[in-house]
Design a protein around this motif. Structure first.
Motif, PDB file in Angstrom:
ATOM      1  N   GLY A  53       0.803  -1.211   0.000  1.00 39.66           N
ATOM      2  CA  GLY A  53       0.000   0.000   0.000  1.00 39.66           C
ATOM      3  C   GLY A  53       0.841   1.269   0.000  1.00 39.66           C
ATOM      4  N   ALA A  54       2.164   1.107  -0.046  1.00 37.15           N
ATOM      5  CA  ALA A  54       3.045   2.273  -0.025  1.00 37.15           C
ATOM      6  C   ALA A  54       3.045   2.966  -1.384  1.00 37.15           C
ATOM      7  N   GLY A  55       3.107   4.280  -1.368  1.00 40.23           N
ATOM      8  CA  GLY A  55       3.125   5.042  -2.603  1.00 40.23           C
ATOM      9  C   GLY A  55       4.425   4.841  -3.359  1.00 40.23           C
ATOM     10  N   ARG A  56       4.309   4.592  -4.664  1.00 39.17           N
ATOM     11  CA  ARG A  56       5.501   4.438  -5.492  1.00 39.17           C
ATOM     12  C   ARG A  56       5.691   5.669  -6.372  1.00 39.17           C
ATOM     13  N   LEU A  57       4.705   6.518  -6.389  1.00 38.61           N
ATOM     14  CA  LEU A  57       4.750   7.669  -7.288  1.00 38.61           C
ATOM     15  C   LEU A  57       5.609   8.758  -6.656  1.00 38.61           C
ATOM     16  N   GLU A  58       6.601   9.208  -7.423  1.00 39.80           N
ATOM     17  CA  GLU A  58       7.467  10.282  -6.954  1.00 39.80           C
ATOM     18  C   GLU A  58       6.806  11.611  -7.327  1.00 39.80           C
ATOM     19  N   PRO A  59       6.331  12.376  -6.311  1.00 41.45           N
ATOM     20  CA  PRO A  59       5.591  13.605  -6.646  1.00 41.45           C
ATOM     21  C   PRO A  59       6.373  14.541  -7.565  1.00 41.45           C
ATOM     22  N   ALA A  60       7.711  14.557  -7.396  1.00 33.56           N
ATOM     23  CA  ALA A  60       8.524  15.450  -8.221  1.00 33.56           C
ATOM     24  C   ALA A  60       8.492  15.052  -9.692  1.00 33.56           C
ATOM     25  N   SER A  61       8.085  13.789  -9.966  1.00 32.29           N
ATOM     26  CA  SER A  61       8.056  13.325 -11.355  1.00 32.29           C
ATOM     27  C   SER A  61       6.773  13.737 -12.067  1.00 32.29           C
ATOM     28  N   VAL A  62       5.829  14.288 -11.312  1.00 30.66           N
ATOM     29  CA  VAL A  62       4.554  14.698 -11.908  1.00 30.66           C
ATOM     30  C   VAL A  62       4.625  16.188 -12.248  1.00 30.66           C
ATOM     31  N   PRO A  63       4.453  16.520 -13.525  1.00 29.85           N
ATOM     32  CA  PRO A  63       4.563  17.932 -13.929  1.00 29.85           C
ATOM     33  C   PRO A  63       3.592  18.829 -13.155  1.00 29.85           C
ATOM     34  N   GLU A  64       4.032  20.039 -12.861  1.00 28.10           N
ATOM     35  CA  GLU A  64       3.176  20.999 -12.147  1.00 28.10           C
ATOM     36  C   GLU A  64       1.885  21.281 -12.912  1.00 28.10           C
ATOM     37  N   ASP A  65       1.963  21.209 -14.238  1.00 25.89           N
ATOM     38  CA  ASP A  65       0.791  21.578 -15.042  1.00 25.89           C
ATOM     39  C   ASP A  65       0.025  20.356 -15.543  1.00 25.89           C
ATOM     40  N   VAL A  66       0.212  19.216 -14.870  1.00 31.39           N
ATOM     41  CA  VAL A  66      -0.502  18.007 -15.297  1.00 31.39           C
ATOM     42  C   VAL A  66      -2.010  18.260 -15.240  1.00 31.39           C
ATOM     43  N   HIS A  67      -2.719  17.722 -16.217  1.00 29.59           N
ATOM     44  CA  HIS A  67      -4.164  17.947 -16.256  1.00 29.59           C
ATOM     45  C   HIS A  67      -4.830  16.806 -17.024  1.00 29.59           C
ATOM     46  N   PRO A  68      -6.139  16.634 -16.806  1.00 34.84           N
ATOM     47  CA  PRO A  68      -6.842  15.564 -17.530  1.00 34.84           C
ATOM     48  C   PRO A  68      -7.027  15.921 -19.000  1.00 34.84           C
ATOM     49  N   LEU A  69      -6.721  14.961 -19.878  1.00 37.26           N
ATOM     50  CA  LEU A  69      -7.007  15.138 -21.300  1.00 37.26           C
ATOM     51  C   LEU A  69      -8.393  14.607 -21.618  1.00 37.26           C
ATOM     52  N   ARG A  70      -8.767  13.554 -20.889  1.00 39.05           N
ATOM     53  CA  ARG A  70     -10.027  12.886 -21.165  1.00 39.05           C
ATOM     54  C   ARG A  70     -10.483  12.207 -19.887  1.00 39.05           C
ATOM     55  N   ILE A  71     -11.771  12.267 -19.638  1.00 35.93           N
ATOM     56  CA  ILE A  71     -12.345  11.604 -18.477  1.00 35.93           C
ATOM     57  C   ILE A  71     -13.456  10.697 -18.972  1.00 35.93           C
ATOM     58  N   GLU A  72     -13.349   9.404 -18.626  1.00 33.13           N
ATOM     59  CA  GLU A  72     -14.326   8.440 -19.119  1.00 33.13           C
ATOM     60  C   GLU A  72     -15.029   7.761 -17.955  1.00 33.13           C
ATOM     61  N   PRO A  73     -16.320   7.499 -18.115  1.00 32.47           N
ATOM     62  CA  PRO A  73     -17.018   6.741 -17.069  1.00 32.47           C
ATOM     63  C   PRO A  73     -16.568   5.287 -17.068  1.00 32.47           C
ATOM     64  N   GLN A  80     -12.318   7.059 -15.192  1.00 28.28           N
ATOM     65  CA  GLN A  80     -10.920   6.855 -15.543  1.00 28.28           C
ATOM     66  C   GLN A  80     -10.425   8.155 -16.151  1.00 28.28           C
ATOM     67  N   ILE A  81      -9.268   8.620 -15.678  1.00 29.55           N
ATOM     68  CA  ILE A  81      -8.728   9.887 -16.162  1.00 29.55           C
ATOM     69  C   ILE A  81      -7.479   9.628 -17.003  1.00 29.55           C
ATOM     70  N   HIS A  82      -7.491  10.169 -18.208  1.00 41.71           N
ATOM     71  CA  HIS A  82      -6.314  10.128 -19.066  1.00 41.71           C
ATOM     72  C   HIS A  82      -5.556  11.433 -18.850  1.00 41.71           C
ATOM     73  N   TRP A  83      -4.350  11.328 -18.297  1.00 37.45           N
ATOM     74  CA  TRP A  83      -3.597  12.514 -17.888  1.00 37.45           C
ATOM     75  C   TRP A  83      -2.633  12.989 -18.962  1.00 37.45           C
ATOM     76  N   SER A  84      -2.305  14.265 -18.892  1.00 37.41           N
ATOM     77  CA  SER A  84      -1.407  14.864 -19.875  1.00 37.41           C
ATOM     78  C   SER A  84       0.018  14.333 -19.763  1.00 37.41           C
ATOM     79  N   ASP A  85       0.355  13.662 -18.648  1.00 37.41           N
ATOM     80  CA  ASP A  85       1.697  13.077 -18.545  1.00 37.41           C
ATOM     81  C   ASP A  85       1.740  11.647 -19.089  1.00 37.41           C
ATOM     82  N   GLY A  86       0.639  11.222 -19.738  1.00 35.59           N
ATOM     83  CA  GLY A  86       0.627   9.919 -20.375  1.00 35.59           C
ATOM     84  C   GLY A  86       0.073   8.812 -19.500  1.00 35.59           C
TER      85      GLY A  86
END
Ligand code: ZN
Length: 104
Positions: A53-73, A80-86
């Motif tokens: 349950g430990a976080g593996r995501l390095e916050p510094a690796s996520v761009p400051e301007d990350v945003h959703p490109l697409r949101i699907e039910p 489900q969110i498709h993010w601008s960082d891929g």
């Protein structure tokens, strides 16, 4: 489950500018999220260790301007969110989004 489905059922989901996502719930409450916080809260297998349950995501690796490109039910219970960082493997159940609401 409480049986009150309106608490975990969105009436509308919309982006408010590039940084904020707004969800109005069927019980009338409105939640406004900083989209980057939602990206950081991703609970998929590549962001959170399935065993510990430990976080593996390095916050510094996520761009400051990350945003959703697409949101699907996803069925009736999640988006489900498709993010601008891929990144697009994160599923956000409505119950969890309600818990993540910065205003409770
Ligand atoms: Zn993820």
């Amino acid at each position: 489950m409480s049986g009150d489905g309106s608490r975990h059922s969105p009436a509308s989901i919309r982006q408010q500018g590039p940084r904020q996502l707004s969800i109005t719930w069927r019980d009338g409450h409105e939640s406004v999220y900083e989209v980057r916080n939602l990206r950081l809260a991703c609970a998929c297998a590549s962001c959170v260790d399935e065993w510990t349950g430990a976080g593996r995501l390095e916050p510094a690796s996520v761009p400051e301007d990350v945003h959703p490109l697409r949101i699907e039910p996803v069925g009736r219970y999640a988006i489900q969110i498709h993010w601008s960082d891929g990144h697009d493997t994160g599923i956000y159940p409505f119950a969890r989004l309600r818990e993540l609401d910065p205003n409770g």
